[in-house]
Design a protein around this motif. Structure first.
Motif, PDB file in Angstrom:
ATOM      1  N   SER A 118       6.315  -6.256  11.660  1.00  0.00           N
ATOM      2  CA  SER A 118       6.522  -7.702  11.616  1.00  0.00           C
ATOM      3  C   SER A 118       7.726  -8.171  12.429  1.00  0.00           C
ATOM      4  O   SER A 118       7.631  -9.142  13.185  1.00  0.00           O
ATOM      5  N   SER A 152      14.171  -7.204   8.354  1.00  0.00           N
ATOM      6  CA  SER A 152      14.141  -8.578   7.844  1.00  0.00           C
ATOM      7  C   SER A 152      13.440  -8.610   6.486  1.00  0.00           C
ATOM      8  O   SER A 152      12.426  -7.948   6.298  1.00  0.00           O
ATOM      9  N   GLY A 153      13.989  -9.359   5.567  1.00  0.00           N
ATOM     10  CA  GLY A 153      13.272  -9.626   4.322  1.00  0.00           C
ATOM     11  C   GLY A 153      13.814  -8.886   3.117  1.00  0.00           C
ATOM     12  O   GLY A 153      14.255  -7.739   3.215  1.00  0.00           O
ATOM     13  N   GLU A 154      13.734  -9.566   1.996  1.00  0.00           N
ATOM     14  CA  GLU A 154      14.262  -9.047   0.733  1.00  0.00           C
ATOM     15  C   GLU A 154      13.525  -7.785   0.290  1.00  0.00           C
ATOM     16  O   GLU A 154      14.097  -6.916  -0.365  1.00  0.00           O
ATOM     17  N   ASP A 173      18.706 -15.390   9.351  1.00  0.00           N
ATOM     18  CA  ASP A 173      17.277 -15.235   9.043  1.00  0.00           C
ATOM     19  C   ASP A 173      16.608 -14.426  10.157  1.00  0.00           C
ATOM     20  O   ASP A 173      17.269 -14.020  11.129  1.00  0.00           O
ATOM     21  N   ALA A 174      15.302 -14.216  10.008  1.00  0.00           N
ATOM     22  CA  ALA A 174      14.584 -13.367  10.969  1.00  0.00           C
ATOM     23  C   ALA A 174      14.634 -13.948  12.380  1.00  0.00           C
ATOM     24  O   ALA A 174      14.736 -13.203  13.368  1.00  0.00           O
TER      25      ALA A 174
END
Ligand SMILES: O=C1O[C@H](COP(=O)(O)O)[C@@H](O)[C@H](O)[C@H]1O
Length: 244
Positions: free
Chosen positions: A46, A199-201, A12-13
């Protein structure tokens, strides 16, 4: 000659940020041991927040001499110095001031309080690069937007074709704020290592396109272009890696 990109996938991030911060500290320490004052290009956005917080947390170990590190930015928003939109303000608040990097080693892009236009800020930044970073960078860190942009190099924009200047202005950015200053592809190439932090879909398609450069173009996916001279690594979390 540059090698093929490496890919590191983290759960994860938070895990990604811890890994990047650890690798950054190790790289800075190695570079200092070799007698260099490493120049690092920071990103905004982010994931940068998470990485910076981890640099602040891990950076007091004594491994790195923070008085012998130089900091630059891959892009900056052309806004007032005190604006929350400034990438430099974000990084200063997160770790730069706390770790004591000397002001003369923190190379911020001029703000709209300092100069009249993003073009003037770009010219000043190019002059600072030529004076203080003639040998290029140790590490360039780049976030990636869902549209595949890196720094402030946006799909379809003229700045993607810049071959001469190291720094240019951007107007009408598709992501606010509209006025920005960015390093160009030739400037981003002056680095030992290029690290993408994603990071992130929402970014999974952009990552998949960037890592399959024969199926995209620089104009469609600017993130497919930057490479380090020695190493290029994509630090991803599982959602960002989900379409590879
Ligand atoms: O506007 C920007 O966007 C990119 C990506 O940001 P993110 O919030 O989607 O992670 C960032 O890399 C760049 O430095 C910044 O100015």
């Amino acid at each position: 000659m540059t090698t093929e990109p490496l890919i590191e996938v983290h759960d994860d991030a938070a895990a990604l940020a811890t890994a990047v911060a650890g690798e950054l500290l190790a790289r800075l320490a190695d570079s200092q041991s070799a007698g260099r004052v490493p120049a690092v290009v920071l990103t905004g956005g982010s994931i940068a927040d998470a990485v910076h917080a981890e640099v602040a947390r891990l950076g007091t170990s004594g491994e790195v001499d923070w008085t012998r590190v130089a900091l630059w930015w891959g892009d900056e928003r052309f806004v007032a110095a005190g604006s929350d939109d400034r990438n430099a303000g974000q990084a200063r608040a997160a770790f730069i001031d706390a770790l004591g990097v000397p002001t003369e080693h923190v190379h911020e892009v001029a703000s709209s309080d300092d100069v009249d236009s993003a073009e003037e800020a770009a010219e000043r930044y190019a002059a600072a690069l030529a004076e203080h970073a003639p040998e290029g960078f140790e590490v360039v860190m780049l976030g990636v937007g869902p549209d595949g942009h890196v720094a402030s190099l946006f799909p379809g924009f003229d700045q993607l074709d810049e071959q001469g200047r190291a720094v240019v202005a951007v107007h009408d950015s598709p992501k606010p704020p509209p006025d920005r200053v960015t390093l160009t592809f030739p400037a981003l190439a002056q680095t030992r290592s290029t690290w993408f932090l994603v990071s992130g879909e929402a970014k999974a398609d952009a990552v998949a396109r960037a890592l399959s450069p024969t199926s995209t173009t620089p104009a469609e996916t600017p993130a497919s272009v930057p490479r380090g001279r020695v190493e290029t690594t994509w630090f991803l979390d599982r959602p960002a890696a989900s379409r590879l």
